[in-house]
Design a protein around this motif. Sequence first.
Motif, PDB file in Angstrom:
ATOM      1  N   ARG A  92       0.825  -1.212   0.000  1.00 25.50           N
ATOM      2  CA  ARG A  92       0.000   0.000   0.000  1.00 25.50           C
ATOM      3  C   ARG A  92       0.852   1.252   0.000  1.00 25.50           C
ATOM      4  NH1 ARG A  92      -2.711  -2.832   4.080  1.00 25.50           N
ATOM      5  NH2 ARG A  92      -1.921  -1.380   5.661  1.00 25.50           N
ATOM      6  N   ARG A 361      -5.308   8.368  -7.355  1.00 23.38           N
ATOM      7  CA  ARG A 361      -6.408   7.582  -6.798  1.00 23.38           C
ATOM      8  C   ARG A 361      -6.683   6.315  -7.600  1.00 23.38           C
ATOM      9  NH1 ARG A 361     -11.878  10.787  -5.611  1.00 23.38           N
ATOM     10  NH2 ARG A 361     -11.936  10.827  -7.899  1.00 23.38           N
ATOM     11  N   ARG A 365      -6.368   2.497  -6.022  1.00 24.58           N
ATOM     12  CA  ARG A 365      -7.500   1.574  -6.029  1.00 24.58           C
ATOM     13  C   ARG A 365      -7.176   0.274  -6.758  1.00 24.58           C
ATOM     14  NH1 ARG A 365     -12.532   5.782  -7.363  1.00 24.58           N
ATOM     15  NH2 ARG A 365     -12.776   6.578  -5.223  1.00 24.58           N
ATOM     16  N   ARG A 366      -6.378   0.391  -7.813  1.00 25.84           N
ATOM     17  CA  ARG A 366      -6.099  -0.794  -8.632  1.00 25.84           C
ATOM     18  C   ARG A 366      -4.965  -1.644  -8.068  1.00 25.84           C
ATOM     19  NH1 ARG A 366      -4.678  -4.678 -10.294  1.00 25.84           N
ATOM     20  NH2 ARG A 366      -4.564  -5.543 -12.420  1.00 25.84           N
ATOM     21  N   VAL A 374      -9.085  -8.419  -3.215  1.00 26.64           N
ATOM     22  CA  VAL A 374     -10.238  -7.708  -3.748  1.00 26.64           C
ATOM     23  C   VAL A 374     -11.398  -8.664  -3.877  1.00 26.64           C
ATOM     24  CG1 VAL A 374     -11.131  -6.374  -5.692  1.00 26.64           C
ATOM     25  CG2 VAL A 374      -8.727  -6.169  -5.028  1.00 26.64           C
TER      26      VAL A 374
END
Length: 377
Positions: A92, A361, A365-366, A374
């Motif tokens: 992250r 962003r 997110r990806r 996910v």
Amino acid sequence: MDGLAAPPAARVSPHQARLPSLTGMRFVAALLVFATHGIFVNVLGDQAVKDGYRAVAINMGSVGVSFFFILSGFILTFVAPPGDTLKRFWRRRFFKIYPNHVLMFAVVGLLAGLPALWLWLPNLLLLHGWWPNYQLMTSVNAVSWTLSCELFFYFSFPFLLSWINRIRPENLGRWFWGTAAVGLAIPFLSRFVIPTGPQPIEGTDIGLYELWFSTHFPPTRALEFLIGMLCARRLLLGLAPRIGLAMSTGILVACYVVSLWLPPVFTQVAMWIVPLALLTTALARADVEDTFTPLRSRPLVFLGDTTYAFYLTHGMVLGTVTYGLQQFVGPGSVGLGVIVLAVCLVLALGLAALLYVCWERPIMRRFSRSRTQVRPG
């Protein structure tokens, strides 16, 4: 060490989404950095006005950067998910910090050209804060030196969190003040123990080695990150002092006024550790208790979200616009200089919003989670 140690039961339930007042405060901190960097583009046409602007705004950037470092430790600790792993955490953080950095590295390289390999490669790898060389520390996109510190913080965080979660609650205050005392000692070490070295910034009374050790060296700046972590832990356990937003802001303003008469080595970090720790805690408590603050509005929160992009782009905008103005228009008036700074601010905000919405962003997110994390949906 396979995972991040889960914290003991907290007395305050962390908001898993975010703390909006702290997000809004990010934008205020970014404006402070912009205000200081506006000094160095030299667009104000009157020397007395330039000197006055410099005298008032010279330490604002230091306040902003110090807040970012404290906030980083605070937020990561406050919202640390139970059962997180090193691999997930570092993934992250990698996709948070590197895509914007690499993009701006490329843009600045195209606009200004890349320096020698020994300058641009450490910058690209975010290792350029580890050597006391001013060319290296400010190479390519000059503001990226702070990312060198952040990268070190992110590497250290899982291990620091595991240690902090094992500190007995009644000892957290002692660790806070002990860490603050070390931070307050840094300028004295920098001034009286570390060799001064050449003067890298014209008109500033600070030598290269004391500037590096007090401002750019990642382990030194990690004290602010650690302070933020300790503040978050104390708040989670209901042990943070109840100092309100008005008082913490007043303390910070008083310290800023005093800082205007101090040598620069004392105003890079030491003046801000305790006031910003109090302010960060006060804002977070207001959000936890759902108390109104002027920083929670949607526009400010959105601008706070774009702060990382703004931070990386504002220097390029200031440099490009003011260089073009000076080449084609020449020296201007004070009024023109103010307009130019305002235009630079608006352009940097617009570019940052575009970068955040269209690049930062979507990448987060990806790629910030693996495909197995996910949920199908």
